[in-house]
Design an enzyme around this catalytic site. Structure first.
Site, PDB file in Angstrom:
ATOM      1  N   PRO A   1      -5.042   8.851  -2.673  1.00 30.32           N
ATOM      2  CA  PRO A   1      -5.856   9.634  -3.613  1.00 30.32           C
ATOM      3  C   PRO A   1      -5.104  10.839  -4.187  1.00 30.32           C
ATOM      4  O   PRO A   1      -5.250  11.168  -5.354  1.00 30.32           O
ATOM      5  CB  PRO A   1      -7.050  10.072  -2.759  1.00 30.32           C
ATOM      6  CG  PRO A   1      -7.156   9.022  -1.693  1.00 30.32           C
ATOM      7  CD  PRO A   1      -5.765   8.542  -1.423  1.00 30.32           C
TER       8      PRO A   1
ATOM      9  N   GLY B   1     -11.908  -8.333 -36.411  1.00 28.60           N
ATOM     10  CA  GLY B   1     -13.132  -7.656 -36.857  1.00 28.60           C
ATOM     11  C   GLY B   1     -14.221  -7.703 -35.796  1.00 28.60           C
ATOM     12  O   GLY B   1     -13.944  -7.539 -34.606  1.00 28.60           O
TER      13      GLY B   1
ATOM     14  N   GLN C   1      -1.925  -7.941 -47.735  1.00 31.49           N
ATOM     15  CA  GLN C   1      -0.809  -7.266 -47.064  1.00 31.49           C
ATOM     16  C   GLN C   1      -1.281  -6.425 -45.881  1.00 31.49           C
ATOM     17  O   GLN C   1      -0.606  -6.332 -44.852  1.00 31.49           O
ATOM     18  CB  GLN C   1      -0.073  -6.343 -48.040  1.00 31.49           C
ATOM     19  CG  GLN C   1       0.866  -7.082 -48.966  1.00 31.49           C
ATOM     20  CD  GLN C   1       1.770  -6.133 -49.731  1.00 31.49           C
ATOM     21  OE1 GLN C   1       1.702  -4.912 -49.560  1.00 31.49           O
ATOM     22  NE2 GLN C   1       2.604  -6.680 -50.589  1.00 31.49           N
TER      23      GLN C   1
ATOM     24  N   THR D   1      -3.753  -3.394  -4.827  1.00 34.41           N
ATOM     25  CA  THR D   1      -3.967  -4.774  -5.267  1.00 34.41           C
ATOM     26  C   THR D   1      -4.049  -5.650  -4.018  1.00 34.41           C
ATOM     27  O   THR D   1      -3.153  -5.599  -3.165  1.00 34.41           O
ATOM     28  CB  THR D   1      -2.798  -5.214  -6.184  1.00 34.41           C
ATOM     29  OG1 THR D   1      -2.756  -4.326  -7.305  1.00 34.41           O
ATOM     30  CG2 THR D   1      -2.973  -6.648  -6.664  1.00 34.41           C
TER      31      THR D   1
ATOM     32  N   GLU E   1       3.005   1.116 -11.555  1.00 41.05           N
ATOM     33  CA  GLU E   1       4.485   1.130 -11.455  1.00 41.05           C
ATOM     34  C   GLU E   1       5.085   2.281 -12.255  1.00 41.05           C
ATOM     35  O   GLU E   1       6.150   2.145 -12.849  1.00 41.05           O
ATOM     36  CB  GLU E   1       5.088  -0.198 -11.931  1.00 41.05           C
ATOM     37  CG  GLU E   1       5.084  -1.306 -10.901  1.00 41.05           C
ATOM     38  CD  GLU E   1       6.270  -1.276  -9.940  1.00 41.05           C
ATOM     39  OE1 GLU E   1       7.396  -0.986 -10.358  1.00 41.05           O
ATOM     40  OE2 GLU E   1       6.039  -1.533  -8.758  1.00 41.05           O
TER      41      GLU E   1
ATOM     42  N   CYS F   1       0.841  -1.207   0.000  1.00 39.54           N
ATOM     43  CA  CYS F   1       0.000   0.000   0.000  1.00 39.54           C
ATOM     44  C   CYS F   1       0.871   1.250   0.000  1.00 39.54           C
ATOM     45  O   CYS F   1       1.385   1.640   1.059  1.00 39.54           O
ATOM     46  CB  CYS F   1      -0.876   0.026   1.241  1.00 39.54           C
ATOM     47  SG  CYS F   1      -1.629  -1.536   1.675  1.00 39.54           S
TER      48      CYS F   1
HETATM   49  C1  LIG Z   1      -5.377  -1.769 -11.100  1.00 36.76           C
HETATM   50  C2  LIG Z   1      -4.394  -0.972 -10.300  1.00 36.76           C
HETATM   51  C3  LIG Z   1      -3.616  -1.606  -9.351  1.00 36.76           C
HETATM   52  C4  LIG Z   1      -2.730  -0.855  -8.570  1.00 36.76           C
HETATM   53  N1  LIG Z   1      -2.032  -1.484  -7.576  1.00 36.76           N
HETATM   54  C5  LIG Z   1      -1.348  -0.725  -6.685  1.00 36.76           C
HETATM   55  C6  LIG Z   1      -0.798  -1.321  -5.510  1.00 36.76           C
HETATM   56  O1  LIG Z   1      -0.884  -2.542  -5.302  1.00 36.76           O
HETATM   57  N2  LIG Z   1      -0.169  -0.532  -4.623  1.00 36.76           N
HETATM   58  C7  LIG Z   1      -0.045   0.820  -4.815  1.00 36.76           C
HETATM   59  O2  LIG Z   1       0.527   1.478  -3.960  1.00 36.76           O
HETATM   60  N3  LIG Z   1      -0.546   1.414  -5.926  1.00 36.76           N
HETATM   61  C8  LIG Z   1      -1.208   0.675  -6.852  1.00 36.76           C
HETATM   62  N4  LIG Z   1      -1.759   1.272  -7.960  1.00 36.76           N
HETATM   63  C9  LIG Z   1      -1.626   2.714  -8.145  1.00 36.76           C
HETATM   64  C10 LIG Z   1      -0.759   3.105  -9.325  1.00 36.76           C
HETATM   65  O3  LIG Z   1       0.589   2.861  -9.053  1.00 36.76           O
HETATM   66  C11 LIG Z   1      -1.045   4.582  -9.670  1.00 36.76           C
HETATM   67  O4  LIG Z   1      -2.348   4.623 -10.231  1.00 36.76           O
HETATM   68  C12 LIG Z   1      -0.034   5.171 -10.607  1.00 36.76           C
HETATM   69  O5  LIG Z   1       1.187   5.359  -9.944  1.00 36.76           O
HETATM   70  C13 LIG Z   1      -0.473   6.520 -11.203  1.00 36.76           C
HETATM   71  O6  LIG Z   1      -0.877   7.408 -10.220  1.00 36.76           O
HETATM   72  P1  LIG Z   1      -2.299   8.181 -10.378  1.00 36.76           P
HETATM   73  O7  LIG Z   1      -3.293   7.175 -10.718  1.00 36.76           O
HETATM   74  O8  LIG Z   1      -2.492   9.011  -9.179  1.00 36.76           O
HETATM   75  O9  LIG Z   1      -2.125   9.104 -11.639  1.00 36.76           O
HETATM   76  P2  LIG Z   1      -1.617  10.644 -11.645  1.00 36.76           P
HETATM   77  O10 LIG Z   1      -0.284  10.699 -10.988  1.00 36.76           O
HETATM   78  O11 LIG Z   1      -2.693  11.518 -11.136  1.00 36.76           O
HETATM   79  O12 LIG Z   1      -1.436  10.888 -13.205  1.00 36.76           O
HETATM   80  C14 LIG Z   1      -2.534  11.222 -14.056  1.00 36.76           C
HETATM   81  C15 LIG Z   1      -1.962  11.513 -15.444  1.00 36.76           C
HETATM   82  O13 LIG Z   1      -1.069  12.637 -15.359  1.00 36.76           O
HETATM   83  C16 LIG Z   1       0.200  12.273 -15.880  1.00 36.76           C
HETATM   84  N5  LIG Z   1       1.259  12.938 -15.111  1.00 36.76           N
HETATM   85  C17 LIG Z   1       1.383  13.060 -13.761  1.00 36.76           C
HETATM   86  N6  LIG Z   1       2.515  13.728 -13.452  1.00 36.76           N
HETATM   87  C18 LIG Z   1       3.133  14.027 -14.619  1.00 36.76           C
HETATM   88  C19 LIG Z   1       4.346  14.689 -14.981  1.00 36.76           C
HETATM   89  N7  LIG Z   1       5.160  15.155 -14.042  1.00 36.76           N
HETATM   90  N8  LIG Z   1       4.647  14.805 -16.287  1.00 36.76           N
HETATM   91  C20 LIG Z   1       3.830  14.302 -17.249  1.00 36.76           C
HETATM   92  N9  LIG Z   1       2.664  13.668 -16.977  1.00 36.76           N
HETATM   93  C21 LIG Z   1       2.328  13.518 -15.695  1.00 36.76           C
HETATM   94  C22 LIG Z   1       0.271  10.756 -15.680  1.00 36.76           C
HETATM   95  O14 LIG Z   1       1.224  10.166 -16.553  1.00 36.76           O
HETATM   96  C23 LIG Z   1      -1.152  10.345 -16.009  1.00 36.76           C
HETATM   97  O15 LIG Z   1      -1.324  10.259 -17.389  1.00 36.76           O
HETATM   98  C24 LIG Z   1      -2.608   0.546  -8.784  1.00 36.76           C
HETATM   99  C25 LIG Z   1      -3.383   1.151  -9.768  1.00 36.76           C
HETATM  100  C26 LIG Z   1      -4.272   0.432 -10.504  1.00 36.76           C
HETATM  101  C27 LIG Z   1      -5.136   1.146 -11.519  1.00 36.76           C
END
Ligand SMILES: Cc1cc2nc3c(=O)[nH]c(=O)nc-3n(C[C@H](O)[C@H](O)[C@H](O)COP(=O)(O)OP(=O)(O)OC[C@H]3O[C@@H](n4cnc5c(N)ncnc54)[C@H](O)[C@@H]3O)c2cc1C
Length: 409
Positions: free
Chosen positions: A132, A365, A304, A164, A389, A128
């Site tokens: 948010p 398709g 092709q 997860t 990740e 974890c």
């Molecule tokens: C199915 C699932 C399983 C997961 N499992 C785990 C888990 O087990 N443990 C855990 O801790 N987390 C987990 N996560 C969390 C996951 O690692 C995060 O969702 C991820 O790191 C992205 O963070 P965010 O969703 O807050 O996106 P944000 O950081 O809010 O990003 C939103 C968008 O803005 C872009 N962005 C943000 N900053 C920049 C920047 N500086 N430059 C350019 N673009 C940028 C991002 O690329 C993305 O397109 C999981 C997520 C999902 C969906």
């Protein structure tokens, strides 16, 4: 240092074939059902535990393979079977690696067995970190751990999200802020043991793909854990924090950042390998379909327009695998990632999986668009690889910064 090889040895091929058999006979046939049910596939996990695939021993063996090809080969085969089920099988490993990397011998011996359970009583673990308001921006983390010296306990408060196995895990590994002044250097990891009061599952998410993998919020409300649950122990943490405070202002921030980056670089090829598995699965379905589906009196592969797509798909998949293998070999052999090769492998393989699975739908398709065929599921699953990740944008940021030395934003 082991030489970089591009061909598996006999022992590795045996393991690959064994895993492929499990993926083909047990995982793939169950994929559609658990995707629809959107639940952890416990019977498949039990089967995997019975044959030894769901166990720390198995992953440790692959991890310590000096060629670096053990882990990517295993992940490619399992995710070829189905991404959601495979993530349920390997998700515990993310938390276990956190304990292996930072825990004392006693913590490793106590907690890792409780993360896996056994074939008769399978358990899960969860890692974890995300919150948010702290996804890509890990330094914004707010979950706080405060030491209660009188009781030798840590009190943890906060909300983790997108976890997860969150809330259904036996053991949760929680990253929390112990010194807010130090940004991401002021974080520490804690074990939250089974049934700890105050630790509960929040919202369970309904997802676009990998629906057989449980994803939920984890709420930590005055969670008290013994001092022994701080990974690495208090003495080590105090030393680390003291060093971080001393270095602040002396270019130390960069050094700590570099150490953290090296860890990520080493773990990212694993996600790349998962993506290669999904991409290869979709490509194989598309190739077979193109050879058998007839339109205008001939198999569609005779055109092709279809055949070239398959050529591109296979080329990208092989290129992705080579990047993943190179980065995995570098990680195992301690070679410095001077061009962010770990991020490169994750970026290329995850984008490949999204592209190739979309092409597979196109080649199938109307059938490709329905749940009668697996490629639409594979396409939904593939979308996760460019998000978790570290998103593709973050990978590009890391690569560009590493290459240029410029703090590109
Ligand atoms: C199915 C699932 C399983 C997961 N499992 C785990 C888990 O087990 N443990 C855990 O801790 N987390 C987990 N996560 C969390 C996951 O690692 C995060 O969702 C991820 O790191 C992205 O963070 P965010 O969703 O807050 O996106 P944000 O950081 O809010 O990003 C939103 C968008 O803005 C872009 N962005 C943000 N900053 C920049 C920047 N500086 N430059 C350019 N673009 C940028 C991002 O690329 C993305 O397109 C999981 C997520 C999902 C969906």
């Amino acid at each position: 240092m082991a030489e970089f090889i591009m061909e598996l040895n006999e022992e590795q091929k045996e393991v690959r074939d064994w895993l492929h058999g499990f993926a083909a006979d047990v995982i793939r046939p169950a994929a559609a059902e658990w995707d629809e049910r959107e639940e952890t596939p416990w019977p498949v996990l039990q089967e995997a535990a019975k044959v030894g695939i769901y166990s720390l021993d198995f992953y440790a063996q692959q991890y310590f393979d000096p060629t670096g090809l053990g882990v990517p080969t295993a992940l490619e085969e399992l995710f070829w079977g189905d991404a959601g089920i495979a993530l349920s099988i390997v998700g515990t490993g993310l938390a276990a690696v956190g304990v292996l990397a930072n825990g004392t011998e006693e913590q490793i011996g106590t907690w890792i067995p409780q993360m896996y359970g056994d074939a008769d009583d399978v358990k899960l673990a969860a890692f974890c970190s995300s919150e948010p308001d702290a996804g890509s921006d890990v330094a914004s983390m707010r979950t706080r751990a405060v030491y209660d010296e009188a009781k030798d306990e840590w009190v943890i408060n906060g909300t983790k999200t997108w976890v997860t196995n969150g809330g259904i895990a036996n053991v949760h590994v929680v990253v929390a802020v112990v010194d807010p002044e130090l940004g991401s250097k002021g974080h520490a990891s804690f074990i939250v043991p089974p049934d700890t009061p105050g630790c509960s599952q929040g919202q369970k998410f309904q997802k676009h793909g990998i629906r057989a993998s449980h994803t939920a919020e984890v709420v930590l409300d005055d969670v008290r854990v013994p001092g022994s649950c701080l990974l690495g122990g208090k003495e080590k943490l105090d030393e680390r924090l003291a060093r971080a405070r001393e270095r602040a202002g002396h270019g130390g921030t960069e050094r700590v950042k570099n150490a953290a980056m090296a860890t990520f670089e080493a773990s990212r090829p694993a996600v790349g390998a998962m993506a290669v598995g999904t991409a290869r699965a979709a490509y194989e379905v598309a190739l077979e379909y193109a050879q058998t589906r007839e339109q205008f009196g001939r198999p569609i592969i005779d055109n092709q327009g279809v055949a070239f797509q398959l050529a591109d798909m296979r080329t990208r998949i092989d290129a992705a695998r080579l990047l993943v293998w190179r980065a995995s070999w570098m990680a195992v052999n301690g070679k410095p990632f001077t061009a962010a090769e770990g991020s490169m492998s994750k970026l290329y393989a995850s984008e490949t999986a999204k592209k190739v699975t979309a092409q597979a739908i196109q080649i199938l398709g109307g059938n490709g668009y329905t749940r009668e065929y697996p490629v639409e599921r594979m396409h939904r699953d593939a979308a996760i690889y460019t998000i978790f990740e570290g998103t593709s944008e973050i990978q590009r940021l890391v690569i560009a910064r590493t290459l240029s030395g410029v703090p590109i934003r």
